[in-house]
Design an enzyme around this catalytic site. Structure first.
Site, short mmCIF file in Angstrom:
data_model
loop_
_atom_site.label_atom_id
_atom_site.label_comp_id
_atom_site.label_asym_id
_atom_site.label_seq_id
_atom_site.Cartn_x
_atom_site.Cartn_y
_atom_site.Cartn_z
N LYS A 116 -21.56 -59.20 19.08
CA LYS A 116 -22.27 -57.81 18.46
C LYS A 116 -22.50 -56.62 18.88
CE LYS A 116 -20.22 -60.48 15.24
NZ LYS A 116 -19.37 -60.62 15.24
N LYS A 158 -31.35 -57.11 14.51
CA LYS A 158 -29.54 -57.77 14.44
C LYS A 158 -29.80 -58.49 15.27
CE LYS A 158 -27.31 -54.79 11.40
NZ LYS A 158 -25.44 -54.52 10.73
N GLY A 164 -22.05 -61.86 9.43
CA GLY A 164 -21.93 -62.19 7.94
C GLY A 164 -23.77 -62.46 7.52
N GLU A 200 -30.95 -50.86 14.88
CA GLU A 200 -29.90 -49.56 14.32
C GLU A 200 -30.83 -49.27 12.70
OE1 GLU A 200 -26.58 -51.72 12.20
OE2 GLU A 200 -25.53 -52.31 13.95
N LYS A 201 -30.21 -47.88 12.55
CA LYS A 201 -30.92 -47.48 11.33
C LYS A 201 -30.11 -48.17 10.47
CE LYS A 201 -31.95 -43.84 8.73
NZ LYS A 201 -33.64 -43.59 8.78
N HIS A 235 -24.22 -62.66 1.46
CA HIS A 235 -23.04 -62.80 1.66
C HIS A 235 -21.88 -63.24 1.55
CE1 HIS A 235 -26.20 -59.91 4.17
NE2 HIS A 235 -27.26 -61.18 4.40
N ARG A 291 -9.45 -62.20 13.50
CA ARG A 291 -8.58 -63.54 12.08
C ARG A 291 -7.95 -63.11 10.76
NH1 ARG A 291 -14.04 -63.27 10.36
NH2 ARG A 291 -14.41 -62.97 7.86
#
Ligand code: MV4
Length: 452
Positions: A116, A158, A164, A200-201, A235, A291
């Site tokens: 990511k 994260k 996910g 991240e914010k 999720h 995918r």
């Protein structure tokens, strides 16, 4: 074109791929575990190979077994569907090494998007707007604090190997940051064997909007509009629709063109989905999926494209046969994921389907591998099928969905059909006024406590 495709998957997506192959005049090979001997994809394929015991790691994830099945049957291509090996760069590479076409993107692109941090770095370099945050991974508390103070609290830690929703931790204030970082790291290490994290914010009330793209690896790419997948529980997507009730034509075209342009620059090959959070009129890239996705049919319904056929043609080396201006998105489509789960508690409900009557009629599509007498095994996900409806307007699609849900009968196991019957009668859903937290709030407030 390929002569024979091996389908490295099960359930409704295996059937979906089989149908596309059949229309292209390509022979099909089903693979299955011992738990799936009576599965519909095995019955409908031209040939089938049992590749192992029920546990996915010994069957649908068993790469030597799959290669042997290709060898035995003479398959010249593999379609991985979604889940299982669909985003496994190693598998894509091994297929190529054995002169078997992997029906999906280049291994290099699967690998980039699987990390990511790399995905975000790539997206930013390609001109895709991203969530404000750390430039790369975060290595120590001081660095995290500097970034957090720059972007402002709350922030979200994260996992680079995540996605996910796994391995995420919110820090509301500077006091929570050190602990959030440590917990996220520990959880990421345990879940993925990789403790790399980034910052991240934290967006409080976004929608989840994703853009479908197709690229041919030769520098041609198009976008096929968006899907609004904000209705999720833990999720897991529950209901998806296109177009998003939150966007106007101008916003759609702008973000779509940014994505298509990025994919042209990347020389991306195959189908892909670029995921965004959308809040206060702005898009923020979070991840890219390399995918075909579960919810792809709603895009097919408004575009008239067969996305699996497109994936197969692209993998065989064909250039895209259309340009962006040829993509004509019409009407509205909604998908419900019907799971064999209790509609309020979501407890899985495997077992025998005693009676099965899917809905039909104008604008109704059911993608399912279920049949009367089928025993849903406890070993895999609990999806019974997807109900997809299409209408000229969102309201027509909703009316059609209400009608189709009332026709749908699945006896013998619990299903989430009653949840959908409640959702289509809810005024906020009717108004399109929902964000990524709406469904969990609805359920927590007892929205399903008194069904039937
Ligand atoms: C976020 C977020 C808020 N702010 N990132 C969850 C899964 C993963 N794909 C990304 N996720 C989120 N990332 C920032 N910066 C909130 C979520 C999130 C979420 C996203 C999409 C759909 C449902 C969700 C439910 C909870 C949290």
């Amino acid at each position: 074109m390929f002569e024979k495709i091996l389908i490295a998957n099960r359930g409704e997506i295996a059937l979906r791929i089989l149908r596309a192959a059949k229309e292209l005049g390509i022979a099909t090979v089903a693979v299955h575990s011992t738990a799936d001997s009576e599965a519909m994809h095995v019955k409908l394929a031209d040939e089938s190979v049992c590749i192992g015991p029920p546990a996915a790691r010994d069957s649908y994830l068993n790469i030597p077994g799959l290669l042997a099945a290709c060898e035995i049957t003479g398959a010249d291509a593999v379609h991985p569907g979604y889940g299982f090996l669909s985003e496994n760069a190693k598998f894509a590479e091994i297929c190529a090494d054995h002169e078997i076409a992997f029906i999906g993107p280049k291994a290099e692109h699967i690998r980039i998007m699987g990390d990511k941090i790399e995905a975000k770095r790539t997206a930013r370099a390609l001109g895709i707007p991203c969530v404000p945050g750390s430039e790369g991974g975060i290595t120590d508390d001081d660095e995290a604090m500097r970034v957090a103070e720059q972007i402002g609290f709350p922030v979200l830690v994260k996992a680079a190997a995540g996605g996910g929703g796994r391995g995420m931790k919110v820090a509301r204030t500077a006091l929570d940051l050190s602990e959030a970082l440590a917990t996220a790291r520990t959880e990421a290490k345990a879940a993925f064997g990789d403790d790399a994290v980034y910052l991240e914010k934290y967006l409080e009330k976004p929608r989840h909007i994703e853009i479908q793209i197709l690229g041919d690896g030769l520098g041609n790419a198009v976008h096929v509009g968006e899907r609004d997948c904000s209705l999720q529980r833990r999720h897991q997507k529950v209901l998806e629709e296109t177009p998003s009730p939150a966007l106007n034509q101008d916003q759609r075209q702008k973000i779509g063109e940014i994505c298509a342009d990025a994919m042209r620059k990347l020389k991306y090959s195959g189908a892909g989905t670029i995921e965004f959070l959308y809040e206060n009129g702005e898009f923020y890239f979070i991840e890219m999926n390399t995918r075909i996705q579960v919810e792809h049919p709603i895009t097919e319904m408004i575009s008239g494209l067969d996305l699996i056929v497109e994936q197969i043609k692209i993998a065989s080396g064909a250039p895209l046969a259309y340009r962006q201006e040829d993509i004509d998105l019409r009407g509205h489509a909604i998908e419900c994921r019907v799971n064999a789960e209790h509609p309020a508690t979501f407890r899985p409900s495997p077992g025998k389907i005693l009676y099965y009557h899917p809905p039909g009629g104008v604008g109704v599509r059911v993608d399912s591998a279920a049949y009367q007498g089928y025993v849903i095994p406890p070993n895999y996900d609990s999806m019974v099928g997807k109900l997809i409806v299409q209408g000229r307007t969102r309201n027509e699609a909703l009316m059609r969905l209400r009608r189709a849900l009332d026709e749908f009968i699945v006896d013998g196991v619990d299903t989430t059909l009653p949840l959908f019957r409640a959702l289509v009668r809810n005024s906020e859903i009717q108004d399109g006024a929902y964000d990524i937290h709406w469904l969990e709030k609805f359920l927590a407030a007892g929205g399903m406590d008194h069904h039937e």
